[in-house]
Design an enzyme around this catalytic site. Structure first.
Site, PDB file in Angstrom:
ATOM      1  N   CYS A   1       0.831  -1.260   0.115  1.00 36.34           N
ATOM      2  CA  CYS A   1      -0.028  -0.136  -0.029  1.00 36.34           C
ATOM      3  C   CYS A   1       0.861   0.982   0.061  1.00 36.34           C
ATOM      4  O   CYS A   1       1.461   1.497  -1.192  1.00 36.34           O
ATOM      5  CB  CYS A   1      -0.895  -0.200   1.170  1.00 36.34           C
ATOM      6  SG  CYS A   1      -2.350   0.887   1.059  1.00 36.34           S
TER       7      CYS A   1
ATOM      8  N   HIS B   1      -3.326  -5.520   1.048  1.00 29.34           N
ATOM      9  CA  HIS B   1      -2.964  -6.012   2.482  1.00 29.34           C
ATOM     10  C   HIS B   1      -2.660  -7.366   2.615  1.00 29.34           C
ATOM     11  O   HIS B   1      -3.629  -8.009   3.453  1.00 29.34           O
ATOM     12  CB  HIS B   1      -3.693  -5.257   3.439  1.00 29.34           C
ATOM     13  CG  HIS B   1      -3.353  -3.705   3.429  1.00 29.34           C
ATOM     14  ND1 HIS B   1      -2.527  -3.063   4.032  1.00 29.34           N
ATOM     15  CD2 HIS B   1      -4.237  -2.844   2.452  1.00 29.34           C
ATOM     16  CE1 HIS B   1      -2.483  -1.826   3.895  1.00 29.34           C
ATOM     17  NE2 HIS B   1      -3.625  -1.482   2.942  1.00 29.34           N
TER      18      HIS B   1
ATOM     19  N   GLU C   1      -0.784  -8.745   4.933  1.00 28.84           N
ATOM     20  CA  GLU C   1      -0.761  -8.883   6.304  1.00 28.84           C
ATOM     21  C   GLU C   1      -2.037  -8.891   7.103  1.00 28.84           C
ATOM     22  O   GLU C   1      -2.264  -9.298   8.285  1.00 28.84           O
ATOM     23  CB  GLU C   1       0.230  -7.633   6.967  1.00 28.84           C
ATOM     24  CG  GLU C   1      -0.293  -6.389   7.095  1.00 28.84           C
ATOM     25  CD  GLU C   1      -0.739  -5.757   5.841  1.00 28.84           C
ATOM     26  OE1 GLU C   1      -0.608  -6.338   4.873  1.00 28.84           O
ATOM     27  OE2 GLU C   1      -1.314  -4.325   6.000  1.00 28.84           O
TER      28      GLU C   1
END
Lengths: 86, 211
Positions: B65, B182, B184
């Site tokens: 990002c 994302h 994560e």
């Protein structure tokens, strides 16, 4: 000596400009149906202390290339005090 | 990373030391207010000099990002990210298709695999000049493309208007990779989809193999 400059940063031709598109989309609703090719850019005004206008301009050139614009997607134009309206 | 057995080491932007880590992840969020352009000022943060050196030496670097935006601004990755086509911030789960296994995130993942991962960004539209785009495609630098659940790439499944539905790219050497989604935030089944797991597991394997 202080030298005043204005830097105009514009999105390269051919790249879609979402902000320009949004503005273009709003104008007909206000009665302006004859507007095309709206592009949104940035206007950065700054003062540089340097011995000569040439030295100041060279510095602005480098700043425009390295930070003020992203050469991958943007073009820039530098106007100095003679070109900038007072 | 710790869920997968790695150890996270926080690195501060004002530092000049990578603390001997085996891989660098530039996380998402916002940096320096994202004034001027997203990542434009962060790319000159003191630690970025070390990140550039680490990348030049072949170290694995991942940008997520805002981290992706910073890597593009730093010239470590091709292209740039601009305002979403819709001009709206988008926060939802999307599908991405793996397009290249030559990146620390995808080494252990098959090309064509479809992963479910959330995006959350206002400026994630990937753009590049025509020549750059041809080079990115020609050299196989696209790592992820937005797609439908079955892997179909079309305009309907392109959330932000990215050129060629590009969600992530790598550098020529294949050690630097960036993506807008994302991973994560897609590792724990209690919190949503788990499409990020194979990517981060691949990064861990890649980093371990270099040690």
């Amino acid at each position: 000596m202080k030298h005043r400059f204005e830097v105009l940063v514009t999105l390269r031709p051919g790249l879609l400009d979402p902000q320009g598109k949004a503005i273009e989309g709003a104008l007909p609703a206000m009665g302006w149906t004859n507007v095309r090719d709206v592009r949104v850019g940035k206007h950065i005004a700054l003062t540089v202390e340097a011995d000569s206008v040439e030295a100041a301009r060279a510095q602005v050139e480098e700043m425009a290339r390295r930070l003020l614009s992203n050469p991958v997607i943007e073009d820039y134009r530098i106007l100095d005090a003679r070109e900038v309206p007072a | 990373m710790e869920l997968l057995g790695g150890r996270g080491v926080p690195l501060w932007h004002a530092e000049r030391d990578l603390a001997g880590v085996d891989a660098v992840i530039l996380p998402g969020g916002f940096s320096y207010g994202d004034y001027l352009r997203c990542g434009a000022i962060a790319r000159f943060a003191p630690i970025m000099e070390e990140v550039v050196r680490f990348a030049a030496a072949g170290g694995p670097v991942v940008g997520i990002c805002n981290g992706f935006q910073i890597l593009c601004e730093a010239g470590l990755l091709p292209g740039a990210l601009i305002r979403n086509r819709s001009l709206r911030f988008i926060c939802r789960v999307v599908h991405v298709r793996v397009e290249s296994s030559r990146s620390p995130l995808t080494e252990g993942v098959a090309v064509g695999e479809v992963l479910e991962i959330p995006i959350k960004h206002g400026e994630g539209q990937f753009v590049a000049g025509e020549e750059d785009l041809a080079r990115i495609e020609g050299e196989g630098l696209v790592v992820f493309r937005y797609c439908g659940p079955d892997g179909t790439v079309d305009d309907e499944h392109n959330p932000n208007g990215s050129a060629h539905a590009i969600a992530g790219v790598r550098n020529e050497a294949g050690n630097v990779v960036g993506l807008m989604p994302h991973p994560e935030h897609a590792v724990d089944p209690d919190l949503g989809p788990t499409g990020g797991q194979p990517l981060l597991a691949s990064l861990l394997q890649h980093a371990l193999a270099r040690v």
